[in-house]
Write a protein that holds these residues in place. Structure first.
Motif, short mmCIF file in Angstrom:
data_model
loop_
_atom_site.label_atom_id
_atom_site.label_comp_id
_atom_site.label_asym_id
_atom_site.label_seq_id
_atom_site.Cartn_x
_atom_site.Cartn_y
_atom_site.Cartn_z
N GLU A 166 0.96 -1.22 -0.02
CA GLU A 166 -0.03 -0.07 0.18
C GLU A 166 0.74 1.24 -0.11
OE1 GLU A 166 -3.84 -1.84 2.45
OE2 GLU A 166 -2.43 -0.36 3.35
N ALA A 167 0.37 2.34 -0.59
CA ALA A 167 0.77 3.65 -0.50
C ALA A 167 -0.18 4.47 0.01
CB ALA A 167 1.53 4.00 -1.66
N SER A 168 -0.13 5.90 -0.01
CA SER A 168 -1.14 6.87 0.42
C SER A 168 -2.38 6.70 -0.28
CB SER A 168 -0.59 8.31 0.29
OG SER A 168 -0.06 8.54 -1.10
N HIS A 214 4.61 3.74 -8.62
CA HIS A 214 5.19 3.45 -7.40
C HIS A 214 6.63 2.59 -7.53
CE1 HIS A 214 1.09 4.61 -6.45
NE2 HIS A 214 1.90 5.24 -5.38
N THR A 243 4.11 0.33 2.09
CA THR A 243 4.04 -0.26 3.55
C THR A 243 3.18 -1.77 2.96
OG1 THR A 243 1.82 0.29 3.61
CG2 THR A 243 3.63 1.42 4.95
N ARG A 299 7.02 -1.24 7.06
CA ARG A 299 7.57 -0.13 6.17
C ARG A 299 8.48 -0.79 5.32
NH1 ARG A 299 9.80 4.00 10.28
NH2 ARG A 299 10.03 2.02 11.44
#
Length: 447
Positions: A365-367, A396, A404, A427
């Motif tokens: 995952e990212a933002s 990404h 993460t 992380r």
């Protein structure tokens, strides 16, 4: 009693995912070989710093393909260039479906003008033999299953020993009383040891130079002992099943991708031909990334980094789909370097987590939310943390990007794929794949 087919299993379960989703599934490790000899940390260090001996004899599935149509069969169902394929050479064979999704890869060695040996996980072998029989190709087959699935027990037909690491060349010269003939990368040369004839395939793993020695099983003990004896002054270390599974995480090879065969209506007969209790019906899916659609787990050669292997100058199954996808792969293969403090916190409860290995598909995952999934994750002691081979959204994929990894086991059907299950996050930092610089540069150029 009729042996159930893969299609029978899918129909009974309700869908491919319902058949294959198995939370908490134990990761595969090679059969017969000891789990550890010197300890997985020392065994990993051996191919980075010294000399390592790996036994591949028992977990490989071999299929010999011979006949006037052997080359045409393999070219019709593989992306590779067969115009440049010398006797004695080996290639990573990449068969795909008509939709351009990989079936799985294998190592294909050309043994004579019309004779090949295809080795590895048997999904590619199943695909080739089915289409040979369906298409009426003039070829014959001989197979030798892995030791865990060999009917009636017994020994393999071939031994396979890898000698790897910075001291590999020195060890080989001690065994054969001098250097072997100069051999191109992924080409083999005949060798003899006290009247025992076999061959040496030139290649390496995790960026290290080495050989794979392949020959008749009757010579296996003698050859094995010769390497152990000659390697003792060099500190040769045998590699057990645990450490053996990990170099692919550094070298960028994704083992056993989900075959893209479960949904195409035109492949129903193929699924009915496959046994339920084979690799296609039994290799489990699990992890924090769950989708009810098996196609979300399919991979194209581009996502796996095999674009350079595709030879569009010949016709083959899946060619048009790969041409259409050439400039827009949906995901890119990268290595995630997991934060060591988070690994200790999440996996080791604050302590050294020890050996970590999983083929689980974990959410990345990212933002913006979900951006990828892990495919294989393992402790790499010389690196000092856990690495994860991952396919990720190209946006990404730039080295240095922070993401993460969601660490947990989604229960599957009955729970929403995006449900917040309270899983811990680790992380991670995006790095290239292959992670090892030598494997990424010199090794890849040779291949």
């Amino acid at each position: 009693m009729t042996t159930p087919s893969l299609q029978d299993g899918i129909d009974k379960a309700g869908s491919p995912i319902q058949l294959l989703w198995k939370p908490g599934a134990a990761p595969w490790t090679p059969e017969v070989v000891e789990r550890e000899y010197a300890g997985w940390r020392l065994e990993q260090a051996a191919w980075h710093e010294g000399a390592a001996l790996l036994n591949l004899s028992h977990h490989m599935y071999d299929m010999w393909i011979e006949g006037p149509d052997a080359t045409r069969l393999l070219a019709d169902h593989g992306v590779n260039n067969f115009e440049k394929f010398a006797v004695g050479q080996a290639k990573q064979y990449v068969p795909v479906t008509r939709d351009g999704n990989i079936v799985t890869d294998g190592i294909l060695a050309r043994e004579d003008e019309n004779a090949y040996l295809l080795s590895g996980i048997p999904a590619a072998q199943h695909w080739v033999q089915y289409h040979a029989e369906k298409g009426g190709y003039d070829v014959s087959f001989e197979t030798d299953a892995s030791s865990a699935f060999r009917h009636g027990g017994g020994n393999p037909k071939l031994f396979r020993y890898q000698i790897q690491g910075p001291l590999a060349q020195q060890l080989v010269e001690r065994v054969f009383d001098g250097p072997l003939p100069e051999t191109k990368f992924f080409h083999s040369t005949p060798v003899s040891l006290d009247g025992r004839d076999f061959k040496a395939l030139r290649h390496g793993m995790a960026g290290q130079a080495g050989y794979e020695f392949i020959g008749p099983w009757e010579h296996s003990d003698y050859v094995h002992e010769a390497f152990l004896k000659a390697g003792e002054p060099l500190g040769l270390i045998q590699v057990g099943a645990l450490a053996y599974t990990t170099p692919s995480v550094e070298s960028g090879w994704i083992p056993s991708p989900v075959p893209g065969i479960y949904t195409d209506p035109e492949l129903r007969d193929y699924r009915a031909h496959l046994a339920l209790y084979g690799i296609e019906g039994q290799r489990p899916l699990n992890g924090s990334y769950f989708s009810p659609d098996i196609e979300d787990y399919y991979l194209s050669p581009y996502e796996l980094g095999y674009g350079k292997l595709i030879h569009f100058a010949h016709d083959f199954v899946g060619r048009e789909a790969l041409l259409a996808a050439k400039d827009q792969p949906r995901r890119k293969k990268v290595t995630l370097v997991l934060n060591p403090d988070d690994v200790r916190r999440v996996v080791g409860a604050g302590e050294d987590p020890g050996f970590v290995l999983t083929y689980a598909r974990h959410r990345v995952e990212a933002s913006v939310g979900l951006v990828g999934m892990t495919v294989q994750t393992a402790s790499i002691d010389p690196v000092g943390t856990v690495l994860a081979q991952t396919v990720i959204d190209p946006a990404h994929a730039e080295p240095g990007t922070e993401v993460t990894v969601v660490w947990g086991e989604h229960p599957g059907f009955g729970t929403e794929p995006e449900a917040d299950l309270g899983f811990p996050r680790i992380r991670a930092t995006v790095q290239p794949s292959p992670f090892d610089q030598h494997a990424r540069t010199h090794y890849r150029r040779n291949s």
